[in-house]
Enzyme design. Structure first.
Site, short mmCIF file in Angstrom:
data_model
loop_
_atom_site.label_atom_id
_atom_site.label_comp_id
_atom_site.label_asym_id
_atom_site.label_seq_id
_atom_site.Cartn_x
_atom_site.Cartn_y
_atom_site.Cartn_z
N GLY A 133 37.91 41.60 36.05
CA GLY A 133 37.80 43.25 36.82
C GLY A 133 39.34 43.29 37.04
O GLY A 133 39.70 44.07 37.96
N GLY B 243 41.21 46.55 38.09
CA GLY B 243 40.90 48.12 38.74
C GLY B 243 41.88 48.06 39.97
O GLY B 243 42.85 47.13 40.39
N GLN B 244 40.98 48.98 41.08
CA GLN B 244 41.83 49.00 42.07
C GLN B 244 42.35 48.14 43.35
O GLN B 244 43.20 47.67 43.33
CB GLN B 244 41.22 50.52 43.08
N LEU B 245 40.94 47.61 43.14
CA LEU B 245 41.50 45.94 43.65
C LEU B 245 42.19 45.39 43.12
O LEU B 245 43.01 44.28 43.18
CB LEU B 245 39.79 45.69 44.63
N ASP C 72 40.22 41.66 31.97
CA ASP C 72 39.19 42.91 31.99
C ASP C 72 38.93 43.30 30.67
O ASP C 72 39.45 42.22 29.69
CB ASP C 72 40.63 43.63 32.53
N ARG D 265 40.25 45.27 28.96
CA ARG D 265 41.79 45.52 28.36
C ARG D 265 42.83 44.85 28.86
O ARG D 265 43.21 45.04 29.81
CB ARG D 265 42.40 47.23 28.09
N ASP E 92 35.01 40.91 28.36
CA ASP E 92 34.08 42.41 28.34
C ASP E 92 32.92 41.22 29.36
O ASP E 92 31.83 40.14 29.11
CB ASP E 92 33.45 42.61 27.44
N TYR F 276 24.59 52.54 42.42
CA TYR F 276 25.40 52.14 42.35
C TYR F 276 25.44 51.05 43.83
O TYR F 276 25.35 49.60 43.35
CB TYR F 276 26.69 52.68 42.49
N LYS G 82 24.47 46.81 44.20
CA LYS G 82 24.83 46.14 45.59
C LYS G 82 24.01 45.50 46.19
O LYS G 82 24.39 44.61 46.38
CB LYS G 82 25.95 46.90 45.56
#
Ligand code: AKB
Length: 324
Positions: free
Chosen positions: A9, A12-14, A35, A37, A50, A140, A144
């Protein structure tokens, strides 16, 4: 033993910012970003993974002799509500795959991000303690909360050193969030710098816990560096940054842009926010591994505005170019 890190990942943002910090810490050749892509212009080892495909994770772990995994891929709170069962499937399957590959290949340390989304109506809204009741109302949050328990299970049952943080909303200039309830707190700065009015999907007094990217990254690295015997919480650690409402951040932005305008058009995300804590008790993190945030609303606002001004001056207005 040399540390070889796999980030799942990483776009992503983080993930995009954490990957750069991990490269600085462990050396570029010891960090494998991955990731769904490819990332344009990324410098370093990058693999398409994936994470619902356990064989693909295993292949990369074996090929690079990975010793640590940061599993950051997940569908967030707001986006997750569009397709609840798919969100559950993806968030849980990817976590199980990471935990299983880590167990089978004796991975040294695993990082699993949790969130303030694990809390719901049963938890106190102010200074929510680490061990408060977990009754999340989003898929979500449910994934978590379950994930935290599975992380602890793998530690207790197999000795896998899984560590976790419950992130508040993360605010950074380097990357854009996607699909979260706290995303407004990044978008608002972009609109301010572009001289545009901001339409907020939360109510003006919807106070939520937030953290500046730099603090969030430091917390992650500090937790992962801490001696094993100091980690007393194997579900997930609360960490606090600061808490503010949309009206408060707008007022802070007006100290730099006096004409900045905000209007309120709350949607379903307001209902999600209303069940989340307003502030967080992070005393366990500070006792166990010395956690202490550095950024307040004023320093976040000054840094966000300054950095975004630089980016918009040099880049196009297309926000996608802001990804590192
Ligand atoms: C979200 O809003 O879903 C995330 C989070 C708090 O985990 N930013």
């Amino acid at each position: 033993m040399e540390t070889i890190v796999l980030v799942i990942g990483a776009n992503g943002q983080l993930g995009s910012v954490l990957t750069e910090s991990l490269k600085q810490k462990f050396g570029s050749s010891n960090v494998i970003a991955s990731d769904l892509r490819p990332r344009e212009g990324y410098e370093g080892s990058f693999e398409i993974i994936d994470a619902t495909d356990i064989n693909r994770i295993e292949e990369v772990v074996v090929r690079y002799n990975v010793t640590q995994i940061y599993h950051l891929a997940a569908i967030l709170s707001a986006k997750g509500e569009e397709t609840p069962l798919r969100t559950w499937d993806i968030n849980m399957k990817t976590l199980f795959n990471v935990l299983e590959v880590s167990r089978q290949h004796n991975i040294d340390r695993v990082f699993f991000p949790s969130s303030i989304a694990v809390f719901g109506e049963g938890a106190p809204l102010e200074h929510t303690p680490n061990n408060a009741c977990l009754d999340p109302a989003t898929v979500y949050g449910i994934s978590k909360a379950a994930g935290e328990n599975w992380a602890q299970y793998y530690f207790l049952r197999y000795g896998l050193d899984v560590r976790s943080i419950r992130y508040p909303g993360v605010i950074g200039y380097q990357s854009l969030p996607g699909g979260g309830t706290t995303d407004y707190a990044v978008d608002i700065y972009h609109k301010a710098v572009l001289g545009e009015e901001f339409s907020c999907f939360l109510e003006e007094d919807a106070t939520l816990p937030m953290i500046f990217m730099q603090d969030a990254i430091r917390a992650t690295l500090e937790l992962m560096d801490a001696p094993k015997e100091d980690i007393n919480i194997r579900t997930s650690y609360n960490i606090a940054g600061i808490s503010f409402s949309p009206a408060e951040v707008a007022a802070e932005i007006r100290t730099l842009y006096p004409n900045f305008k905000i209007k309120y058009d709350p949607d379903f995300r307001q209902e999600i926010a209303a069940r989340w804590p307003k502030s967080i008790d992070d005393s366990a993190a500070s006792k166990d591994w010395g956690w202490k945030p550095e950024f307040d609303l004023e320093s976040i606002t000054n840094t966000m505005i300054q950095k975004l001004k630089e980016k918009y001056k040099t880049g196009s207005k297309n926000q996608a170019t802001l990804m590192l």
